[in-house]
Structures are given as structure tokens and as C-alpha cells.
Design an enzyme around this catalytic site. Structure first.
Site, PDB file in Angstrom:
ATOM      1  N   HIS A   1      -1.164  -1.052  -0.750  1.00  0.00           N
ATOM      2  CA  HIS A   1      -0.868   0.223  -0.065  1.00  0.00           C
ATOM      3  C   HIS A   1      -1.128   1.397  -1.004  1.00  0.00           C
ATOM      4  O   HIS A   1      -1.815   2.360  -0.665  1.00  0.00           O
ATOM      5  CB  HIS A   1       0.582   0.228   0.425  1.00  0.00           C
ATOM      6  CG  HIS A   1       1.088   1.568   0.832  1.00  0.00           C
ATOM      7  ND1 HIS A   1       0.552   2.270   1.895  1.00  0.00           N
ATOM      8  CD2 HIS A   1       2.070   2.348   0.313  1.00  0.00           C
ATOM      9  CE1 HIS A   1       1.204   3.432   2.013  1.00  0.00           C
ATOM     10  NE2 HIS A   1       2.115   3.504   1.059  1.00  0.00           N
TER      11      HIS A   1
ATOM     12  N   TYR B   1       3.490  -9.860   0.358  1.00  0.00           N
ATOM     13  CA  TYR B   1       3.711  -9.970   1.792  1.00  0.00           C
ATOM     14  C   TYR B   1       2.494 -10.383   2.607  1.00  0.00           C
ATOM     15  O   TYR B   1       2.571 -10.484   3.824  1.00  0.00           O
ATOM     16  CB  TYR B   1       4.280  -8.652   2.343  1.00  0.00           C
ATOM     17  CG  TYR B   1       3.477  -7.410   1.966  1.00  0.00           C
ATOM     18  CD1 TYR B   1       2.302  -7.091   2.630  1.00  0.00           C
ATOM     19  CD2 TYR B   1       3.907  -6.567   0.946  1.00  0.00           C
ATOM     20  CE1 TYR B   1       1.581  -5.965   2.298  1.00  0.00           C
ATOM     21  CE2 TYR B   1       3.195  -5.429   0.608  1.00  0.00           C
ATOM     22  CZ  TYR B   1       2.029  -5.137   1.281  1.00  0.00           C
ATOM     23  OH  TYR B   1       1.317  -4.018   0.956  1.00  0.00           O
TER      24      TYR B   1
ATOM     25  N   ARG C   1      -7.213  -2.746   5.264  1.00  0.00           N
ATOM     26  CA  ARG C   1      -6.831  -2.228   3.947  1.00  0.00           C
ATOM     27  C   ARG C   1      -6.995  -3.345   2.932  1.00  0.00           C
ATOM     28  O   ARG C   1      -6.135  -4.214   2.803  1.00  0.00           O
ATOM     29  CB  ARG C   1      -5.369  -1.747   3.975  1.00  0.00           C
ATOM     30  CG  ARG C   1      -4.987  -0.831   2.830  1.00  0.00           C
ATOM     31  CD  ARG C   1      -3.475  -0.662   2.763  1.00  0.00           C
ATOM     32  NE  ARG C   1      -2.868  -1.826   2.140  1.00  0.00           N
ATOM     33  CZ  ARG C   1      -1.633  -2.266   2.388  1.00  0.00           C
ATOM     34  NH1 ARG C   1      -0.860  -1.658   3.258  1.00  0.00           N
ATOM     35  NH2 ARG C   1      -1.159  -3.327   1.761  1.00  0.00           N
TER      36      ARG C   1
END
Lengths: 356, 328
Positions: free
Chosen positions: A259, A268, A255
Site C-alpha cells: 500500500h 495479508y 496494486r
């Protein structure tokens, strides 16, 4: 005493630089087939780019980009027939586009309009499933219906690495195995479940091996190699339609985006790892192969970008031009016919009392 | 006509629906050769074969989810959950999918499934086998919740549920599965959903109830008659959506109402019915009384009788709705 042994095989045809690592499957020997896959991936990325821009300007709502994962969506859709049924998660934009969902419908959906899931084509595909993995048992039901009717069709269910931790997915794989239901579960392993990395999701060495406990075959595929995805999912579907039962395909991808547009992945994850992952992304890989084989030129590329951008821009304009559904639509599709008990509530909305 | 108990009537309705429509299939735990733990599906696998009566793994989320997939493909699945206490794993499927598939696809995909489960206490069962949590289910938009209370209504309402184009949760009053029998014509005739049944007409008070509590409520009504109180008894039958028109019309006539349900008091559907009556001008002429289970965990067998609404509690509640007229 060893009573059973299991293995998971990894499949790849193109390495990240676009070089072949083994002879290509038959379909990939036709350059036009590969160009079609390439165009679909570029269209998907163009759609993503536009959707993010529209979200930033408040023209649609929160949006999950599929940047970097185009080969999974396009490859699995290209392996399907029109009669098969897709049960996506919410990041399979490339699969929906391939199967005939229009970018206008997709903008409508992400813009907050249910009409966006009333696909003119394909009529039997499921809408996006936002609750993680909850569509996996639906796929078994769809496949079971096909099997009971003795139809040579199959269901394709897509979910991410995070979904493999859900009981829904375990139950679905187990039931599919019991009934030899014609369903292929594609795990789009993009390494991240929002902020939780794949390694923290499960101690299992692969996600494909989740199939083994359900008594069905599980394979791993390079999910950034569209040829591999198309080939492995295609073989699984061929077997499923012929009565060979379900399969699981874990597609390894990454990815590259946040998100969703509401997320900030910088919180993160290490940007160096993302930069590394960019080197494996699927579009450049296939373009390198096509260019290296004289099947793609800079002119082709410019033309494709222009055409894709024009098509997506046109779709956005159509989306902007659509009249909102009437307030009565809030009630119109709740049941086949509105129960008498709800008529008062509907009338209140239709008459606008809710605006005070 | 045949003499049927509720358990027989449910079985007959499924057999009739399966004979009439090959899209109807049954799935659930032990529904095959075992005929279900309450024998509700007894004999169906012999009549219709293992393709149409599917024993499932123990996976309630999966059972409900598979039923959603089957239904979206045009099948008419009847999924059995062995006890209401095991149904909670299906709520994700009911809320997020079954109840909204039609809405979210603008009618392109629909969900004509029936989710059956026995509910309620009073049979000295194991833990998790006695709950009456229908209000949780009745809160879900897009589904129907139906509870029969007699063999004839079990038959007719289940046929209606199976034929309904939308999802129906059909809860079976297991305490009275075999409690009584009546003549039921296995004629394929459905009864209307979304409709209350007036089981007894009366002028002085309306008793509103459903499911197994219909038994105690009707007995209370008989005793009240001997005391000169003429009670009307309404079996709500479809708890989502509730046919408030029939209940309001009754209470407009009697002026007084007692709602009886096995489910816990707080958040129970008695509260919804009371609120809806209170919203009507000039209907209530006395306080609403609710005779319900308590806001506790349903006790195990030894203490269960203290939880279940009793005839005497119903009688007391009725008198409390009319304090000035009938001395206690």
C-alpha cells in the site's frame, strides 16, 4: 414487472499478451501516440522506483507506489486537455507527470514540503487527497463552476476501490448527476484497500454500477490496457465537455506494490495471486504490442530507460539541493493575510523560541 | 435605511453580494423556492435564478465539498447547512480541505467560501436543532468562525465573510432571527472581521459574550447599572481568531470578567478567553466566572430553560467576581 434494466460494459483493446481483441480506436493507429503513452508509463515506474529508494534511505517520507497501475494514471491524463482539472487521490503519479507536475515537485511533496503542491503547471489541478474519497465532491464543485461559466472543460476525479464505499463518493456522484456536471469519476480499482480485498469492500458485482444509482452511465475498462483507459475516459470527457453530464469509469488494475512504504502486503495477501497479476501488468503489454508491430526495439528500450533514469535522478538532485522554506512559512499561507491575533505565535516560531 | 430583523439583514447581505459579484452563488437544502426553512434565502431564486441559487440533495458532506471545489475555481459559494446539528458531516471538509487548501498549495488554490448555519437553543425546537458547538469549529486552523448578534452586525459581518478570501463559518443566532429590528443601511458596507464590538462601555466588570446571549447579557448589564455596577459588554463576533487585544484592554480597565455562552462549559471558548486573560500580568483582579450551558445534552423543549444561561445567573456571576466589594 420490470421497471428498469441496467448494464455495465467492459472495454479492452489489448489482451495481457499485447494482442488486439478488437480494432483499435483512431488515436492508437499512430505509433508515436502509443510510444508517448509507453514512455510516460516507464517514466512513472522509474519515478516510483526512485521514490521507494529515497524513502528507504530516509530522503523522503512514506510513499505509495503506483507499480502496476501506470496505465490508469497515464491513460486518463492523456485523455484530458490542459484546461481540464485533475483531482487525484494520492497514487496518480503518472497522471501528474503527464500533466506537467515535475518530478522535483513530487519529491518535494513526498519529502514533506508543501511547495511540492504549488505546481508551476497545471495551476488549477488539486493536490493529492489523502482522506479517502473526500475530493469527489470537490470535483463536482469544480465541474459546476465550469458549467456555470459555460466553459467547455471538465473535471477528472480519481479514487480507488475502497473510496467507493464512502458517502462522499455517493453524494458526489448523485449531485453530479443532478446538475449534469462535467466530471468524470475514474475508479482505479487496484483490488486492495490496504489489506481489505475488493470482494470484502462491497457486495456489488462491479464498482462501475455505483454510477447507476446516481443516474449516470458507468463503464468498466481494463485498467492495464492504456489504450482502453485513454479511449473510454476520452469519450467520457468529450461528452462531459459538450454538456452530456458526468460518467463513471471503473478501471480494473492491480496494486503490485505494498500500500505504501509503511505497509507489508505479505501480511495479508497470497504472493501467488500477485505473481498472477504481474502477468497482466500494463507496461509489458504495450511493449509487446509495439514490438510486435515494429514500433519499438531493444535499442529504443535501452535509450528510454537511460533517459528516464537520468531525468528522475536529476529531479532528485534538484530536490536535495532545495533550501528548506523559512519557519515563517508555517504561518504565511494560513490565511490571505495573517490575522493580528496570530502574529505572536508567528513571531515565536520566527524567533526560534520553539527550539527551547 | 430600512427596518431589518437579523433574518432580513442576512438576506439583504446575500442579495447585495450576489448583485455586486456574479461569482457569488447560494447552495443548500431548500434554499430555492422555499427560501430556506427559516426563510433566510427568501426571494433570492427569483432575483438571481436557479443557476445561482441551487437546491441541493440532502448531503451535507457533499454541500461543503462542492463549495470547496467551487471556491477553488474562483467562485464565491455561500453554502447553507439547515441547522448546526447537521453540520458535523461537513467537518471533514472543513478540517481536511477548506481550512488547509491555501496552506498546502502555498496559495495556489484558495477557499473563499461561507458556510452558514443557524445555531443555538431557546426556540423549543426538535432534537438536534438547539446546539451551540461553535468551539468545535473555532478549533479548526485556517477557517474563521463568525456569529452576529444584531441586524446591523449580521449584515456587515456577512458581507465581510463573503468577500473574505478564506473560508468562514457564519453561525446565525436563530433565537433572535426575528427578535428585534433596527435601521440598517443596505449600502454594501462590510464590518471588520477578527474584531470584537464593545456594545456598552463600563468601568467595573467586563461581560464577554456573542450571538443570542448578547440579549441576556445586555439586559443583565442594564440591571447591574441600577445596582451601581457599571458593566462593559463585549460582543466577540469573530470567534476564530479571537480579538483578545480588545478583551484584554477592557479587563485591564475593569479588572473583572464574566464570559457568557450558550455552549457547554468544558472546552467552551469561555475557557480559552479565561486562560488568555490569566496569561496576562496584572489584568485580573478577581476570579473569572463563566455562565454557560452545562456539559449535558441540550434538553428538549420542556427542560430547555434549565440549560440556557439566564439573566439571574449572569447577575450572580458578576457579584462573585467582586465578593469583597458588593455584598450578595
Amino acid at each position: 414487472m420490470q421497471v428498469a434494466t441496467f448494464a455495465v460494459t467492459h472495454h479492452r483493446f489489448l489482451d495481457p499478451s499485447g494482442r488486439t481483441v478488437q480494432p483499435l480506436p483512431a488515436f492508437a493507429n499512430d505509433p508515436e501516440t502509443l510510444r508517448e503513452l509507453y514512455r510516460a508509463m516507464v517514466l512513472t515506474r522509474t519515478f516510483d522506483t526512485k521514490a521507494i529508494a529515497l524513502q528507504r534511505s530516509s530522503r523522503i517520507g512514506t510513499y505509495p507506489s503506483s507499480l502496476g497501475q501506470e496505465a490508469v494514471a497515464v491513460g486518463l491524463a492523456a485523455a484530458m486537455t490542459a484546461d481540464d482539472v485533475l483531482l487525484p487521490s494520492f497514487r496518480e503519479h503518472g497522471a501528474q507527470l503527464w500533466r506537467g507536475v515535475t518530478p522535483t515537485e513530487m519529491f518535494l511533496y513526498w519529502g514533506g514540503d508543501e511547495r511540492g503542491s504549488d505546481f508551476a503547471v497545471p495551476r488549477e489541478d488539486f493536490p493529492n487527497s489523502v482522506p479517502i474519497g473526500s475530493q469527489a465532491p470537490h470535483a463536482v464543485g469544480v465541474a459546476l463552476a465550469m458549467k456555470l461559466r459555460r466553459q467547455p472543460r471538465a473535471a477528472v476525479c480519481v479514487f480507488g476501490d475502497g473510496a467507493t464505499s464512502k458517502g462522499d463518493v455517493a453524494e458526489a456522484m448523485n449531485m453530479a448527476g443532478n446538475w449534469r456536471a462535467p466530471v468524470v469519476f475514474v475508479i482505479s480499482n487496484n483490488r486492495w484497500a490496504i489489506s481489505v480485498p475488493r470482494a470484502a469492500q462491497t457486495a456489488a458485482a462491479t464498482l462501475a454500477q455505483k454510477a447507476i444509482a446516481a443516474g449516470i452511465p458507468g463503464d468498466q475498462v481494463d485498467g492495464n490496457d492504456v489504450i482502453a483507459v485513454r479511449h473510454v475516459v476520452g469519450e467520457a470527457l468529450h461528452a462531459a465537455r459538450a454538456g452530456g453530464g458526468p460518467r463513471v469509469v471503473e478501471a480494473l488494475t492491480y496494486r503490485l506494490s505494498d500500500h505504501t512504504t509503511a505497509d507489508s502486503a505479505k501480511r495479508y495477501r497470497d504472493q501467488d495471486a500477485v505473481a498472477e497479476a504481474w502477468k497482466e501488468e500494463p507496461i509489458g503489454r504495450l511493449r509487446a504490442y509495439l514490438t510486435g508491430h515494429g514500433a519499438w526495439s531493444d535499442d529504443d528500450e535501452c535509450q528510454l530507460i537511460d533517459e528516464s533514469t537520468a531525468r528522475i535522478d536529476r529531479a532528485a538532485e534538484q530536490y536535495f539541493a532545495m533550501e528548506p522554506a523559512p519557519p515563517s512559512a508555517v504561518f504565511e499561507y494560513l490565511y490571505a493575510a495573517l490575522p493580528k491575533a496570530l502574529e505572536g505565535q508567528r513571531d515565536e516560531v520566527v524567533q526560534g523560541h520553539h527550539h527551547g | 435605511m430600512a427596518e431589518m430583523r437579523i433574518v432580513d439583514a442576512i438576506n439583504a447581505a446575500m442579495a447585495r453580494a450576489m448583485a455586486d459579484d456574479e461569482r457569488v452563488i447560494v447552495l443548500g437544502e431548500d434554499v430555492g423556492i422555499d427560501g430556506g426553512v427559516f426563510r433566510v434565502t427568501d426571494g433570492l431564486i427569483r432575483k438571481f435564478g436557479a443557476d445561482r441559487v441551487l437546491d441541493t440533495p440532502i448531503a451535507e458532506t457533499g454541500i461543503a465539498g462542492v463549495a470547496v471545489g467551487l471556491a477553488a475555481q474562483g467562485m464565491r459559494p455561500i453554502a447553507e447547512i439547515q441547522f448546526l446539528g447537521f453540520l458535523y458531516a461537513t467537518i471533514d471538509q472543513l478540517v481536511n480541505h477548506a481550512g488547509r487548501l491555501r496552506t498546502r498549495t502555498r496559495g495556489r488554490l484558495t477557499c473563499p467560501l461561507v458556510l452558514r448555519a443557524p445555531y443555538g437553543g431557546g426556540i423549543h425546537a426538535l432534537e438536534h436543532h438547539s446546539e451551540s458547538t461553535e468551539a468545535m469549529l473555532a478549533h479548526i486552523p485556517g477557517v474563521r468562525v463568525v456569529i452576529p448578534s444584531s441586524p446591523a452586525r449580521a449584515y456587515g459581518l456577512l458581507l465581510a465573510a463573503i468577500r473574505d478570501p478564506d473560508p468562514v463559518v457564519y453561525l446565525e443566532p436563530k433565537r433572535i432571527y426575528r427578535a428585534g429590528h433596527e435601521e440598517v443601511a443596505d449600502d454594501g458596507a462590510a464590518l471588520p472581521l477578527d474584531t470584537c464590538f464593545v456594545l456598552r462601555e463600563g468601568r467595573n466588570v467586563t461581560l464577554v459574550t456573542w450571538g443570542a446571549m448578547v440579549v441576556e447579557t445586555m439586559m443583565a448589564a442594564g440591571l447591574l447599572a441600577s445596582q451601581g455596577i457599571d458593566a462593559e459588554v463585549i460582543d466577540v463576533a469573530t470567534l476564530k481568531p479571537i480579538d483578545m487585544a480588545t478583551i484584554v484592554a477592557s479587563v485591564r480597565k475593569t479588572g473583572r470578567v464574566v464570559v457568557v455562552h450558550e455552549a457547554a462549559l468544558s472546552g467552551g471558548l469561555g475557557g480559552e478567553i479565561a486562560a488568555r486573560l490569566a496569561e496576562e500580568d496584572g489584568v485580573l483582579r478577581g476570579p473569572v466566572r463563566r455562565v454557560t450551558g452545562y456539559d449535558t445534552v441540550v434538553p428538549l423543549a420542556k427542560l430547555e430553560r434549565h440549560y440556557m444561561p439566564s439573566i439571574s445567573r449572569i447577575m450572580t456571576a458578576v457579584r462573585e467576581t467582586m465578593p469583597s466589594e458588593i455584598p450578595a
